[in-house]
Design a protein around this motif. Structure first.
Motif, mmCIF file in Angstrom:
data_model
loop_
_atom_site.group_PDB
_atom_site.id
_atom_site.type_symbol
_atom_site.label_atom_id
_atom_site.label_comp_id
_atom_site.label_asym_id
_atom_site.label_seq_id
_atom_site.Cartn_x
_atom_site.Cartn_y
_atom_site.Cartn_z
ATOM 1 N N VAL A 144 14.228 -18.923 47.481
ATOM 2 C CA VAL A 144 14.116 -19.065 46.030
ATOM 3 C C VAL A 144 14.942 -20.274 45.622
ATOM 4 O O VAL A 144 16.003 -20.544 46.217
ATOM 5 C CB VAL A 144 14.629 -17.794 45.308
ATOM 6 C CG1 VAL A 144 14.611 -17.971 43.801
ATOM 7 C CG2 VAL A 144 13.805 -16.586 45.721
ATOM 8 N N ALA A 145 14.488 -21.014 44.626
ATOM 9 C CA ALA A 145 15.220 -22.194 44.164
ATOM 10 C C ALA A 145 16.635 -21.817 43.743
ATOM 11 O O ALA A 145 16.853 -20.795 43.074
ATOM 12 C CB ALA A 145 14.483 -22.836 43.001
ATOM 13 N N GLU A 146 17.601 -22.634 44.141
ATOM 14 C CA GLU A 146 18.990 -22.407 43.772
ATOM 15 C C GLU A 146 19.316 -23.191 42.495
ATOM 16 O O GLU A 146 18.858 -24.314 42.301
ATOM 17 C CB GLU A 146 19.914 -22.792 44.924
ATOM 18 C CG GLU A 146 19.674 -21.911 46.152
ATOM 19 C CD GLU A 146 20.625 -22.187 47.301
ATOM 20 O OE1 GLU A 146 21.651 -22.878 47.078
ATOM 21 O OE2 GLU A 146 20.341 -21.714 48.422
ATOM 22 N N LEU A 147 20.122 -22.596 41.643
ATOM 23 C CA LEU A 147 20.392 -23.169 40.326
ATOM 24 C C LEU A 147 21.105 -24.517 40.420
ATOM 25 O O LEU A 147 20.835 -25.424 39.624
ATOM 26 C CB LEU A 147 21.222 -22.196 39.495
ATOM 27 C CG LEU A 147 20.573 -20.840 39.198
ATOM 28 C CD1 LEU A 147 21.515 -19.997 38.347
ATOM 29 C CD2 LEU A 147 19.237 -21.028 38.494
ATOM 30 N N LEU A 148 21.995 -24.672 41.386
ATOM 31 C CA LEU A 148 22.745 -25.928 41.496
ATOM 32 C C LEU A 148 21.818 -27.108 41.743
ATOM 33 O O LEU A 148 22.062 -28.211 41.241
ATOM 34 C CB LEU A 148 23.783 -25.823 42.615
ATOM 35 C CG LEU A 148 24.671 -27.053 42.831
ATOM 36 C CD1 LEU A 148 25.450 -27.401 41.561
ATOM 37 C CD2 LEU A 148 25.625 -26.825 43.994
ATOM 38 N N ASP A 149 20.747 -26.887 42.486
ATOM 39 C CA ASP A 149 19.807 -27.972 42.788
ATOM 40 C C ASP A 149 19.044 -28.428 41.551
ATOM 41 O O ASP A 149 18.477 -29.527 41.542
ATOM 42 C CB ASP A 149 18.809 -27.521 43.856
ATOM 43 C CG ASP A 149 19.481 -27.239 45.184
ATOM 44 O OD1 ASP A 149 20.544 -27.837 45.444
ATOM 45 O OD2 ASP A 149 18.965 -26.402 45.945
ATOM 46 N N GLU A 150 19.008 -27.605 40.515
ATOM 47 C CA GLU A 150 18.231 -27.932 39.322
ATOM 48 C C GLU A 150 19.077 -28.518 38.200
ATOM 49 O O GLU A 150 18.546 -28.950 37.177
ATOM 50 C CB GLU A 150 17.514 -26.664 38.825
ATOM 51 C CG GLU A 150 16.542 -26.093 39.857
ATOM 52 C CD GLU A 150 15.906 -24.788 39.417
ATOM 53 O OE1 GLU A 150 16.350 -24.238 38.376
ATOM 54 O OE2 GLU A 150 14.976 -24.325 40.099
ATOM 55 N N LEU A 151 20.412 -28.543 38.391
ATOM 56 C CA LEU A 151 21.299 -29.071 37.362
ATOM 57 C C LEU A 151 21.603 -30.553 37.601
ATOM 58 O O LEU A 151 21.690 -30.997 38.757
ATOM 59 C CB LEU A 151 22.625 -28.302 37.368
ATOM 60 C CG LEU A 151 22.588 -26.851 36.894
ATOM 61 C CD1 LEU A 151 23.960 -26.207 37.108
ATOM 62 C CD2 LEU A 151 22.190 -26.765 35.435
ATOM 63 N N PRO A 152 21.777 -31.346 36.541
ATOM 64 C CA PRO A 152 22.247 -32.725 36.723
ATOM 65 C C PRO A 152 23.616 -32.712 37.401
ATOM 66 O O PRO A 152 24.424 -31.802 37.160
ATOM 67 C CB PRO A 152 22.344 -33.248 35.283
ATOM 68 C CG PRO A 152 21.483 -32.339 34.473
ATOM 69 C CD PRO A 152 21.541 -30.999 35.136
#
Length: 245
Positions: free
Chosen positions: A19-27
């Protein structure tokens, strides 16, 4: 029921789930991302990954100067700890730090260079970078908490690309096990933020166990490799592949 059948049954009950990790989606400069990267430095210390990777590299780093590529290197602090442990053994190492969004601080780069290592930081998608294999395939490719982001064809493509680049590959990943899952749910106790706590649980479910990486590597890379895969520490899973029979 024999051990092999029991292992297959256990994997069926707890399959990998990426599942996508939140850190990878943040600037990179988002305050929650900055805090989460700080959390990860603490988590890496608790998991002992610098020591696990250092000892694994000892077994495969047989040529001087050491040529090392770290995939998904993030802020480079784990690489710095490794360099500080082994700068005397591997003087004048040449290292490439690769990440889609590298966050290596100038002080970390300066510290790496201060031990005598040459450092190149590359901001690139890992698959695009792997499409251009070098003429000399003697680099050791290193990954820490990176490979578990991939599954299926993307995992096969990643491993196949690494095999074309490397003389050896070493990675340390989350272990998909009850103790690791329990630990991931307790990170609030050391002050980790919501991003880190979410991603830790997700990482365990995407982690590896038994010889899953070996099977994926052999399918993607083909023959001609010596492979070791094992639990490491309390929460981690270590994989080492090197050319040779």
């Amino acid at each position: 029921m024999n051990a092999s059948a029991q292992s297959a049954e256990q994997r069926a009950r707890w399959p990998r789930r990426v599942v996508a990790e939140l850190l990878d989606e943040l600037p990179p400069d988002d305050p929650r991302a900055v805090r989460s990267r700080r959390d990860l430095r603490v988590v890496n210390r608790i998991m002992g990954h610098a020591g696990l990777l250092t000892h694994a590299l000892d077994a495969v780093a047989t040529r001087q100067p050491l040529r090392l590529v770290e995939l998904g290197a993030g802020d480079g602090t784990l690489l710095l700890r490794l360099a500080q442990r082994r700068a005397r053994r591997w003087p004048k190492a040449v290292v490439t730090v690769l990440d889609a969004q590298p966050t290596v601080a100038p002080a970390t780069l300066a510290a790496l260079r201060a031990v005598g290592w040459t450092v190149e930081v590359i901001a690139a998608d890992v698959f695009e970078w792997l499409e251009h294999p070098p003429a000399d395939r003697e680099a050791i490719v290193l990954a820490n908490l990176f490979v578990h982001h991939f599954e299926g064809e993307r995992l096969a493509r990643l491993l196949r690309g690494i095999a074309t680049q490397a003389g050896a590959f070493v990675c340390c990943e989350p272990r998909r096990a009850r103790l690791a899952l329990l630990g991931s749910h307790l990170l609030w106790a050391i002050g980790c933020n919501d991003i880190t706590r979410h991603d830790a649980v997700v990482s365990v479910h995407a982690g590896f166990r038994e010889h899953e990486l070996t099977a994926a590597w052999q399918s993607a890379a083909g023959a001609g490799w010596r492979v070791d895969e094992m639990p490491a520490g309390a929460f981690s899973h270590l994989f080492v592949a090197r050319r040779g029979t």
